[in-house]
Design an enzyme around this catalytic site. Sequence first.
Site, mmCIF file in Angstrom:
data_model
loop_
_atom_site.group_PDB
_atom_site.id
_atom_site.type_symbol
_atom_site.label_atom_id
_atom_site.label_comp_id
_atom_site.label_asym_id
_atom_site.label_seq_id
_atom_site.Cartn_x
_atom_site.Cartn_y
_atom_site.Cartn_z
ATOM 1 N N LYS A 54 -0.146 8.069 -5.333
ATOM 2 C CA LYS A 54 1.053 7.355 -4.861
ATOM 3 C C LYS A 54 2.287 7.848 -5.602
ATOM 4 O O LYS A 54 3.320 8.120 -4.995
ATOM 5 C CB LYS A 54 0.896 5.840 -5.095
ATOM 6 C CG LYS A 54 0.003 5.160 -4.068
ATOM 7 C CD LYS A 54 -0.383 3.753 -4.507
ATOM 8 C CE LYS A 54 -1.441 3.197 -3.562
ATOM 9 N NZ LYS A 54 -2.085 1.976 -4.041
ATOM 10 N N GLN A 98 -1.624 -2.782 -7.913
ATOM 11 C CA GLN A 98 -2.884 -2.222 -7.424
ATOM 12 C C GLN A 98 -4.006 -3.254 -7.548
ATOM 13 O O GLN A 98 -4.188 -3.874 -8.589
ATOM 14 C CB GLN A 98 -3.228 -0.951 -8.220
ATOM 15 C CG GLN A 98 -4.443 -0.209 -7.743
ATOM 16 C CD GLN A 98 -4.276 0.438 -6.364
ATOM 17 O OE1 GLN A 98 -3.168 0.790 -5.956
ATOM 18 N NE2 GLN A 98 -5.371 0.593 -5.655
ATOM 19 N N ASP A 121 3.396 -3.860 0.067
ATOM 20 C CA ASP A 121 2.013 -4.014 0.546
ATOM 21 C C ASP A 121 1.941 -4.996 1.719
ATOM 22 O O ASP A 121 0.941 -5.026 2.437
ATOM 23 C CB ASP A 121 1.133 -4.581 -0.581
ATOM 24 C CG ASP A 121 0.281 -3.525 -1.257
ATOM 25 O OD1 ASP A 121 -0.098 -2.549 -0.589
ATOM 26 O OD2 ASP A 121 -0.012 -3.700 -2.454
#
Length: 299
Positions: A54, A98, A121
């Site tokens: 990422k 995460q 997200d």
Amino acid sequence: MSATIIDGKAFAAKVRAQVAGHVARLKEDHGVTPGLAVVLVGEDPASQVYVRSKGKQTVEAGMASFEHRLDADTSEADLLALIDTLNNDPAVHGILVQLPLPGHMNSDLVINAIDPAKDVDGFHISNVGLLGTGQKSMVPCTPLGCLMMLREHHGHLSGMNAVVVGRSNIVGKPMAQLLLGDSCTVTIAHSRTRDLAAVCRGADILVAAVGRPEMIPGDWVKPGATVIDVGINRIQHPENPEKTRLVGDVDFVSAVEVAGAITPVPGGVGPMTIACLLANTLTACSRANGLQEPEGLTA
Ligand code: GUN
């Protein structure tokens, strides 16, 4: 006849190039650089790989990447304090924590502490509610990537029968909402569904997101259907027990003979997830600065 292979790797490269183009214009015309903060707690090896990837792709797109690596025994209060700092940092437009988090943390509490406008997200309860009511939201990256591939392949999805196998908050449920938003007739199937084979056989669009290697055989696929395989499962190599290989939730070898189009594993949905994370960061930055959102990169 063999299905068309939907090349997620190539499509993701196209999306990343589009994002990079928008980022360059944002910098040039408005002096704004989109910034993405990724928070990793602990040392889960798979998460470390994702986070590295990422960060690399964020920088390649011309964005600012902020990585925060915390020890596995970090307290929840310290993580919440970091999120508060990132929420108030004007250089940060997107925040991703995460998952999975260590067992002593309440993931829902942590996710809901993120400013919904920075929740790239799309997991914050506000974004889930906005998506469910058809309002402008941040959309979870993997389902957004699936939707983009489906729109690219079909043009429009209106009236199609879509079956989503899997009911997770990260993929199954938001995927169903997105398909409904594009006027599909949507069924969510799961481990308790009766006669799953028959349900799958009714699908013009079949999205597999169960996390069970090759559980959907070709004879569950309607001839000509489009199959989107979200599964990324590492299994022992059939010919060499010392090696592993990646397979999806669909038995590709049999399904490719029946489907009209299918995403491979690897090289299908996987690369689209990070591409959509970059797209979401760009969207969040555009919104934060009152600028027009990039077209084709949101739901
Ligand atoms: N872990 C596995 N997939 C994801 C994802 O899409 N977002 C976050 N935050 N963590 C993950």
